[in-house]
Design a protein around this motif. Structure first.
Motif, PDB file in Angstrom:
ATOM      1  N   PHE A  35       0.835  -1.204   0.000  1.00  0.00           N
ATOM      2  CA  PHE A  35       0.000   0.000   0.000  1.00  0.00           C
ATOM      3  C   PHE A  35       0.871   1.254   0.000  1.00  0.00           C
ATOM      4  O   PHE A  35       0.644   2.188  -0.781  1.00  0.00           O
ATOM      5  N   ALA A  36       1.874   1.266   0.879  1.00  0.00           N
ATOM      6  CA  ALA A  36       2.769   2.427   0.953  1.00  0.00           C
ATOM      7  C   ALA A  36       3.515   2.615  -0.364  1.00  0.00           C
ATOM      8  O   ALA A  36       3.676   3.741  -0.849  1.00  0.00           O
ATOM      9  N   ALA A  37       3.960   1.500  -0.961  1.00  0.00           N
ATOM     10  CA  ALA A  37       4.664   1.583  -2.241  1.00  0.00           C
ATOM     11  C   ALA A  37       3.738   2.110  -3.330  1.00  0.00           C
ATOM     12  O   ALA A  37       4.145   2.909  -4.185  1.00  0.00           O
ATOM     13  N   GLY A  38       2.476   1.674  -3.301  1.00  0.00           N
ATOM     14  CA  GLY A  38       1.514   2.162  -4.283  1.00  0.00           C
ATOM     15  C   GLY A  38       1.277   3.652  -4.169  1.00  0.00           C
ATOM     16  O   GLY A  38       1.172   4.360  -5.178  1.00  0.00           O
ATOM     17  N   PHE A  44       5.056   9.949  -7.139  1.00  0.00           N
ATOM     18  CA  PHE A  44       6.276  10.240  -7.898  1.00  0.00           C
ATOM     19  C   PHE A  44       6.211   9.787  -9.360  1.00  0.00           C
ATOM     20  O   PHE A  44       7.025  10.223 -10.171  1.00  0.00           O
ATOM     21  N   ARG A  45       5.291   8.902  -9.696  1.00  0.00           N
ATOM     22  CA  ARG A  45       5.060   8.460 -11.074  1.00  0.00           C
ATOM     23  C   ARG A  45       6.349   8.062 -11.805  1.00  0.00           C
ATOM     24  O   ARG A  45       6.750   8.721 -12.770  1.00  0.00           O
ATOM     25  N   ILE A  81       1.295  -9.926 -12.504  1.00  0.00           N
ATOM     26  CA  ILE A  81       0.878  -9.019 -11.436  1.00  0.00           C
ATOM     27  C   ILE A  81       1.985  -9.001 -10.384  1.00  0.00           C
ATOM     28  O   ILE A  81       2.322 -10.040  -9.808  1.00  0.00           O
ATOM     29  N   ILE A  82       2.544  -7.826 -10.146  1.00  0.00           N
ATOM     30  CA  ILE A  82       3.700  -7.689  -9.258  1.00  0.00           C
ATOM     31  C   ILE A  82       3.314  -6.846  -8.047  1.00  0.00           C
ATOM     32  O   ILE A  82       2.725  -5.766  -8.208  1.00  0.00           O
ATOM     33  N   PRO A  83       3.621  -7.291  -6.834  1.00  0.00           N
ATOM     34  CA  PRO A  83       3.387  -6.449  -5.652  1.00  0.00           C
ATOM     35  C   PRO A  83       4.177  -5.148  -5.769  1.00  0.00           C
ATOM     36  O   PRO A  83       5.338  -5.146  -6.182  1.00  0.00           O
ATOM     37  N   ASN A  84       3.545  -4.044  -5.423  1.00  0.00           N
ATOM     38  CA  ASN A  84       4.197  -2.747  -5.584  1.00  0.00           C
ATOM     39  C   ASN A  84       5.476  -2.623  -4.770  1.00  0.00           C
ATOM     40  O   ASN A  84       6.430  -1.962  -5.193  1.00  0.00           O
ATOM     41  N   ALA A  85       5.508  -3.255  -3.592  1.00  0.00           N
ATOM     42  CA  ALA A  85       6.711  -3.173  -2.765  1.00  0.00           C
ATOM     43  C   ALA A  85       7.903  -3.829  -3.453  1.00  0.00           C
ATOM     44  O   ALA A  85       9.045  -3.399  -3.279  1.00  0.00           O
ATOM     45  N   LYS A  86       7.645  -4.858  -4.250  1.00  0.00           N
ATOM     46  CA  LYS A  86       8.732  -5.527  -4.969  1.00  0.00           C
ATOM     47  C   LYS A  86       9.277  -4.631  -6.071  1.00  0.00           C
ATOM     48  O   LYS A  86      10.474  -4.641  -6.359  1.00  0.00           O
ATOM     49  N   ILE A  87       8.394  -3.846  -6.694  1.00  0.00           N
ATOM     50  CA  ILE A  87       8.842  -2.947  -7.759  1.00  0.00           C
ATOM     51  C   ILE A  87       9.662  -1.798  -7.190  1.00  0.00           C
ATOM     52  O   ILE A  87      10.766  -1.503  -7.659  1.00  0.00           O
ATOM     53  N   THR A  88       9.135  -1.139  -6.161  1.00  0.00           N
ATOM     54  CA  THR A  88       9.835   0.019  -5.607  1.00  0.00           C
ATOM     55  C   THR A  88      11.071  -0.380  -4.812  1.00  0.00           C
ATOM     56  O   THR A  88      11.943   0.454  -4.562  1.00  0.00           O
ATOM     57  N   GLY A  89      11.160  -1.654  -4.423  1.00  0.00           N
ATOM     58  CA  GLY A  89      12.326  -2.110  -3.674  1.00  0.00           C
ATOM     59  C   GLY A  89      13.497  -2.477  -4.555  1.00  0.00           C
ATOM     60  O   GLY A  89      14.538  -2.913  -4.063  1.00  0.00           O
ATOM     61  N   ASP A  90      13.344  -2.303  -5.866  1.00  0.00           N
ATOM     62  CA  ASP A  90      14.402  -2.658  -6.809  1.00  0.00           C
ATOM     63  C   ASP A  90      14.590  -1.503  -7.789  1.00  0.00           C
ATOM     64  O   ASP A  90      13.832  -0.532  -7.783  1.00  0.00           O
ATOM     65  N   ASN A  91      15.623  -1.606  -8.634  1.00  0.00           N
ATOM     66  CA  ASN A  91      15.811  -0.593  -9.671  1.00  0.00           C
ATOM     67  C   ASN A  91      14.668  -0.659 -10.682  1.00  0.00           C
ATOM     68  O   ASN A  91      14.232  -1.749 -11.063  1.00  0.00           O
ATOM     69  N   VAL A  93      13.685   0.461 -14.495  1.00  0.00           N
ATOM     70  CA  VAL A  93      14.173   0.964 -15.778  1.00  0.00           C
ATOM     71  C   VAL A  93      12.963   1.248 -16.654  1.00  0.00           C
ATOM     72  O   VAL A  93      12.196   0.339 -16.978  1.00  0.00           O
ATOM     73  N   ASN A  94      12.790   2.516 -17.024  1.00  0.00           N
ATOM     74  CA  ASN A  94      11.665   2.912 -17.868  1.00  0.00           C
ATOM     75  C   ASN A  94      12.191   3.202 -19.273  1.00  0.00           C
ATOM     76  O   ASN A  94      12.814   4.232 -19.518  1.00  0.00           O
ATOM     77  N   TYR A  95      11.937   2.271 -20.194  1.00  0.00           N
ATOM     78  CA  TYR A  95      12.441   2.418 -21.558  1.00  0.00           C
ATOM     79  C   TYR A  95      11.628   3.421 -22.369  1.00  0.00           C
ATOM     80  O   TYR A  95      12.054   3.829 -23.451  1.00  0.00           O
ATOM     81  N   SER A  96      10.477   3.813 -21.853  1.00  0.00           N
ATOM     82  CA  SER A  96       9.600   4.737 -22.585  1.00  0.00           C
ATOM     83  C   SER A  96       9.671   6.161 -22.056  1.00  0.00           C
ATOM     84  O   SER A  96       8.959   7.038 -22.548  1.00  0.00           O
ATOM     85  N   ALA A  97      10.525   6.401 -21.075  1.00  0.00           N
ATOM     86  CA  ALA A  97      10.544   7.711 -20.419  1.00  0.00           C
ATOM     87  C   ALA A  97      11.035   8.817 -21.347  1.00  0.00           C
ATOM     88  O   ALA A  97      10.609   9.964 -21.235  1.00  0.00           O
TER      89      ALA A  97
END
Length: 203
Positions: A35-38, A44-45, A81-91, A93-97
């Motif tokens: 929840f906090a990661a979400g 910060f998007r 489907i990935i838990p948000n904490a797992k995404i924010t807890g790692d690097n 990489v946004n290839y579309s940024a």
């Protein structure tokens, strides 16, 4: 005292409540972290729906960003489907940024080839493809002396949306032009030297 009158030991009851509270806390720990990661992702998007990202040990196009999880679609059309904490807890990489990306290609040629000719041919291939950006300027140059080849860095810039189309087109164009120009694309090989050893015959 009231619990004792009912035949329930107060100490045992408190221990049970404590264990239950700990179990609930541990169960909610992951959910609260997600929840906090979400919330942080919404603020910060780091990416948006439609972006191609790498994070949480996988990569794909973002389809949904929810408060607890994020849904990605992989290039082979799998939904992850990935838990948000797992995404924010790692690097992440946004290839579309960015609107443009640099291709980092390595082109190997034989040690016997004319390197000026190789650079000229590679530059001509880029000049004939209108999708190659003029700025930043592409880079072509020897980057490494390999075991079996002289390796050229081949680094043009393209629009992000056209990256893979241009990548495949350039790879095909390089092979065709090298064949036409007699430039060799080497493959791993070994030179084996055989020596004949004659035993002396004792008289």
């Amino acid at each position: 005292a009231a619990l004792n009158q009912l035949g329930i030991q107060t100490t045992s009851f408190i221990a049970i409540l404590g264990a239950a509270g700990l179990a609930v806390g541990l169960a909610l720990q992951g959910s609260l972290a997600n929840f906090a990661a979400g919330v942080l992702m919404i603020i910060f998007r780091p990416f948006r729906v439609g972006d191609y990202v790498e994070g949480g040990g996988t990569a794909g196009i973002v389809e949904e960003i929810q408060i607890f999880t994020t849904k990605l679609r992989t290039p082979d059309n799998k939904s992850i489907i990935i838990p948000n904490a797992k995404i924010t807890g790692d690097n992440i990489v946004n290839y579309s940024a960015k609107d443009s990306r640099r291709m980092d290609m390595i082109v190997g040629v034989s040690y016997d080839d004319d390197y000026d000719q190789v650079k000229e041919v590679l530059g001509d291939i880029l000049a004939k493809d209108g999708r190659i950006l003029e700025e930043p300027a592409p880079t072509i140059g020897i980057v490494e002396f390999g075991d079996n080849s002289v390796n050229f860095a081949f680094r043009p810039w393209v629009k992000t949306a056209e990256y893979w189309d241009v990548y495949f087109a350039l790879t095909e164009a390089i092979k065709k032009r090298f064949d036409e120009e007699g430039i060799t694309i080497p493959y791993p090989q070994r030179d084996v030297h055989l020596f004949e050893h004659k035993e002396e015959v004792l008289q």
